[in-house]
Design an enzyme around this catalytic site. Sequence first.
Site, PDB file in Angstrom:
ATOM      1  CB  ALA A 153      -0.925  -0.015   1.214  1.00  0.00           C
ATOM      2  CG  LEU A 156      -0.559   1.850  -5.236  1.00  0.00           C
ATOM      3  CD1 LEU A 156      -0.121   1.778  -6.701  1.00  0.00           C
ATOM      4  CD2 LEU A 156      -1.836   1.029  -5.052  1.00  0.00           C
ATOM      5  CE1 TYR A 157      -2.941   3.555  -1.905  1.00  0.00           C
ATOM      6  CE2 TYR A 157      -2.325   3.455   0.408  1.00  0.00           C
ATOM      7  CZ  TYR A 157      -3.158   3.091  -0.623  1.00  0.00           C
ATOM      8  OH  TYR A 157      -4.225   2.263  -0.372  1.00  0.00           O
ATOM      9  NE  ARG A 158       5.415   7.856   1.482  1.00  0.00           N
ATOM     10  CZ  ARG A 158       4.904   8.851   2.188  1.00  0.00           C
ATOM     11  NH1 ARG A 158       4.222   9.825   1.615  1.00  0.00           N
ATOM     12  NH2 ARG A 158       5.068   8.898   3.489  1.00  0.00           N
TER      13      ARG A 158
END
Length: 187
Positions: A153, A156-158
């Site tokens: 997670a 992915l977000y970074r």
Amino acid sequence: MVSVSPIIRKLSIPEFTINAPVLVDVYIQAMNYDKAIRDTRIEVWRRNSQNPGFTAVTALVDDQVVGVAYGFNGSPDHWWQHQLRRGLRQLGGPTETEFHIISDYFEVAEVHVHPDFQGHGIGRRMMHELLQDKASSYAILSTPEIEDEANKAFSLYRSLGFTDLLRHFRFDGDQRPFAVLVASLPL
Ligand SMILES: CC(C)(COP(=O)(O)OP(=O)(O)OC[C@H]1O[C@@H](n2cnc3c(N)ncnc32)[C@H](O)[C@@H]1OP(=O)(O)O)[C@@H](O)C(=O)NCCC(=O)NCCS
């Protein structure tokens, strides 16, 4: 690694509502939650689909639902925004920038991929589909804190450009610390 070719597509509100039980099952498996939460979550997800700006995306492999992501426009009427405002106040804010952010954002409420299909780019594709053509200037999401941000997670977000809005934040009623992350739109 086995290559998978998922179909990523938006769900209409009726499609989301009808398929909520299957979508919630993906969430429960992805998060490894207790099945006892299923009925409550189905109800909450269906209620969320009534929020202005509601957008949902699914990933299908051979007609099997393997991923779900949804969100809606942030609103001062939402419990979640009250929580964010409390978190920012506790840090002495909101600053002018933070004020702009929490006045004009799309909340990414959920993004999950079935464990058998993680790490194949499905989460990334769903996020792009979900956040495409949004009127909001920002996207905000929260994710449980984990040491060294060492999970898919956070990665992915970074890699999508999300940065910190709040860290180690505790939402009312949840003992776990969360990171609240924000990205400018378009991604
Ligand atoms: C978080 C989640 C939605 C990401 O979806 P995904 O399809 O597994 O992720 P993707 O394959 O699209 O990978 C996106 C990025 O994650 C990272 N990533 C992928 N596989 C990884 C692995 N095995 N270990 C660490 N990072 C990984 C990479 O940075 C990747 O970027 P890249 O495509 O440039 O390499 C999914 O893994 C999931 O449902 N996890 C469990 C539930 C969860 O945590 N939901 C989010 C709660 S906020």
